[in-house]
Structures are given as structure tokens and as C-alpha cells.
Design a protein around this motif. Sequence first.
Motif, short mmCIF file in Angstrom:
data_model
loop_
_atom_site.label_atom_id
_atom_site.label_comp_id
_atom_site.label_asym_id
_atom_site.label_seq_id
_atom_site.Cartn_x
_atom_site.Cartn_y
_atom_site.Cartn_z
N PRO A 52 0.89 -1.17 0.26
CA PRO A 52 0.09 0.21 -0.14
C PRO A 52 0.82 1.15 0.14
O PRO A 52 0.77 2.28 0.05
CB PRO A 52 -0.55 0.08 1.37
CG PRO A 52 0.15 -0.68 2.40
CD PRO A 52 0.34 -2.11 1.33
N ILE A 53 1.93 0.99 0.49
CA ILE A 53 3.04 2.58 0.17
C ILE A 53 3.28 2.83 -0.97
O ILE A 53 2.98 4.16 -1.71
CB ILE A 53 5.12 2.35 1.01
CG1 ILE A 53 3.83 1.98 2.36
CG2 ILE A 53 5.63 3.22 0.86
CD1 ILE A 53 6.14 1.73 3.21
N ALA A 54 3.60 1.66 -2.04
CA ALA A 54 3.40 2.29 -3.50
C ALA A 54 2.14 3.18 -3.88
O ALA A 54 2.49 3.85 -5.12
CB ALA A 54 3.67 0.77 -4.17
N ASP A 55 0.64 1.91 -3.45
CA ASP A 55 0.08 2.56 -4.10
C ASP A 55 -0.43 4.34 -3.74
O ASP A 55 -0.94 4.54 -4.26
CB ASP A 55 -1.20 1.90 -3.21
CG ASP A 55 -1.31 0.47 -4.30
OD1 ASP A 55 -0.64 -0.23 -5.39
OD2 ASP A 55 -2.02 -0.76 -3.61
N ALA A 56 -0.40 4.85 -2.66
CA ALA A 56 0.15 6.06 -1.46
C ALA A 56 0.61 6.63 -2.66
O ALA A 56 0.25 7.80 -3.07
CB ALA A 56 0.20 5.93 0.07
N LEU B 273 1.94 12.25 1.16
CA LEU B 273 2.69 12.67 2.28
C LEU B 273 2.93 11.41 2.93
O LEU B 273 4.21 10.82 3.60
CB LEU B 273 2.00 13.72 2.51
CG LEU B 273 3.23 14.74 4.13
CD1 LEU B 273 4.62 14.80 3.37
CD2 LEU B 273 2.44 15.21 4.64
N SER B 274 1.47 10.51 3.65
CA SER B 274 1.93 9.43 4.54
C SER B 274 2.87 8.49 3.29
O SER B 274 4.05 8.17 4.23
CB SER B 274 0.69 8.92 5.02
OG SER B 274 0.32 9.92 6.02
N GLY B 275 2.81 7.96 2.63
CA GLY B 275 2.58 6.62 1.70
C GLY B 275 4.73 7.15 1.04
O GLY B 275 5.37 6.66 1.37
N SER B 276 4.94 8.82 1.62
CA SER B 276 6.24 9.09 0.59
C SER B 276 7.14 9.20 2.08
O SER B 276 8.56 8.46 1.57
CB SER B 276 6.08 10.30 0.37
OG SER B 276 5.23 10.39 -0.98
#
Length: 349
Positions: free
Chosen positions: A32-36, A310-313
Motif C-alpha cells: 500500500p505504500i507504493a499505491d499511496a 504524503l504519509s506514503g512518501s
Amino acid sequence: MKNNPNRFPVIDAFKAIASQLIVLHHLAAYGPIADAVQLIAPSLIIWLYDYARMAVQIFFVIGGYLAARSVFSNKNNIRSLTLNLINRYFRLVIPFMCAVVLAIICAIIARDMVNHEFIPDLPKLTQFLSHVFLLHGVLDFDSLLAGAWFIAVDFQLFLIMLCISWFGGKAANSRTVILVIITATAAISLFWFNRQAQYDDWALYFFGAYGMGAIAYAAGQRGHSSTWLWLNLAFAITAIFIDFRLRILIAVSVALTLFLTRNVQIKAQTKLERLVHYLGIISYSLFLVHFSVLMLTNAIFGWLNVTDPLSGSIFMLLTWIISLILADIFYHKIEKPAVSLLKLRVKAN
């Protein structure tokens, strides 16, 4: 600082860059990090997913270069080649299996937090043993960590190089025969095996790049004509015209660069050069441990149920930084001691 004759500053740079690109590829490929992050930087994520993975070609060329250095520097008798093979196996497998165990533990923790398909299930004994013997790809077992296929293929390629050395060493003009066999095998790979996706768990799929690295080393040695390198590069370029593959073009560029920069030395290191050397040294450890970090950070990100870019980045950057820190620890506590122990055993024998 005295110059170390075993230092290859260009290889350090290639390994440093390639290892970072592979980590970034996996960061863009899983969870999900990449998706965000894709919500705010879609072109970057797509590029990292499609192209950063091709950095593995750099490692194949370097692998061939260093394998040829080992083969041409040692005797071609059965005992010497067998010790070389055993040393290579344990050099790869000891850190690899430590990383596999770490990945299994991290996967157990991650699965308790979230349910994502990229997190591997608890392996059965047969799946685990297939990794021990580097047969997981050819036996069609799911990998327990991202990039596990590369370690298995690298060992196959080294085995082929040793077989070529043993067979060619029986001839009167052994080095020429070895170069002929490497060139022929690389050509077969480029024109046939590398164009058939079903062979991508086997060494012959990648031997075109590996062979170019080996020939680049041989061509740069005293008394060896660079004609062999130009012949191999001509085969590779012809193969590209027949069936364009960016990965082969990358391999050509790396092999040619290694040949042209073979005499480059560093007399005094700058901070940047020390950093590049350090990243090159820990590249294998980074390759092995980053997926464990990736699973845990993605699990935490999913458990927190945040999806904003932003959280994902921030999480992606933290994953990258933590992977580098863990790679440093892994290198000094596991990889380096294992290599030192193997060197002592080889000297004892």
C-alpha cells in the motif's frame, strides 16, 4: 591511503547504483505504500517498476567479470575448481539463508497486522529446502523474499563458468578455447534463450550479459586481444537489432565501460568516493534484507489505515533508510564474518 589493487572503483559505483535501483523497484512494486505514492507521483512509480529492475543486468555483467578474474587466476584442475564452487555456494547461501529466516519472521509479524498478497505464507519444509539448495526457481517454488531468483541464477552462472574453464583447460591453447566457448555460449543465450521467457529461471537466459562481463575482463588482461570483446559486443548489438531488449543494451554499456575503465585507480578518496565504496560493499546485504523491512513498513502503514500520498512518501523514505541501516548491520555481523571464515578455510586447504 595506499591503493588497494583489489579495488574496482567503477565496479563499486555500478554496484552502489544498481543496488539502490533494485530496492527502489521493490518499493514501487509491493504494498500500500507504493499505491499511496503513486497518487502523487504516478510516472515515477511506473518508471521504477518498469525500468529500475533492469539494474540486475549490471550485477550479471559484474558477476561475469569477477568470475573470469577468479577462473583465470586459479588452476583449472578438479580440486581447485571444486573448492572454488563450494566457496561460492557458501559465500552466497550463508547470508542468503540468514536473510530468508529474517524474512520468514517478518512475514509472520506482517501477516498478523494486515493481509497483503505479496507477503509470503509460512513455508513448508520442501519450499525452505529448495532455497537452501538454490533450486526454488527451477522447482517452481514461490520465493520467500524478493530477488531470491537472482542468487540461484548467479550460482548457476558461476557453475557454468567453472565447467567452461575445466573443459577449456584440457586444450593446448586453453585460454583461447575458454574464450571461444564463452563467446559461443553467450551468442546462444542472446539469440535464443534470452528471447524465451520460460527459461528465465535458468542461467542460459542470462549468460549473454554474464559472458560479456567475463570477456571484458579477459580482453583487458596483458596478452589478450580486445578482438574478443568487440566480437561479443557485435553479437549483442546484432541480437538487439533482431529483437530489441533494453536489458541487453544495458549489459553492453556496462561491459564496455568495465573494459575502458579497467586501469582506473583512486589515489586519494573523497567523501563521495568513500560513500560509493561503502554502498558497493554492502550491496549484497542490502539486496538480501530490504524486503523484510519493506514487509514490516507496509504492514504498519496498512494497519494504520492511512492512504494519503504524503504519509506514503514518508514511509517509503523510512523504508529505504532503515534498509540501509539494517544492511550495514547485516554486512558486519553476518556477511563479512562468513566471507572471512570461508577465506580461512580455503587457505587451510
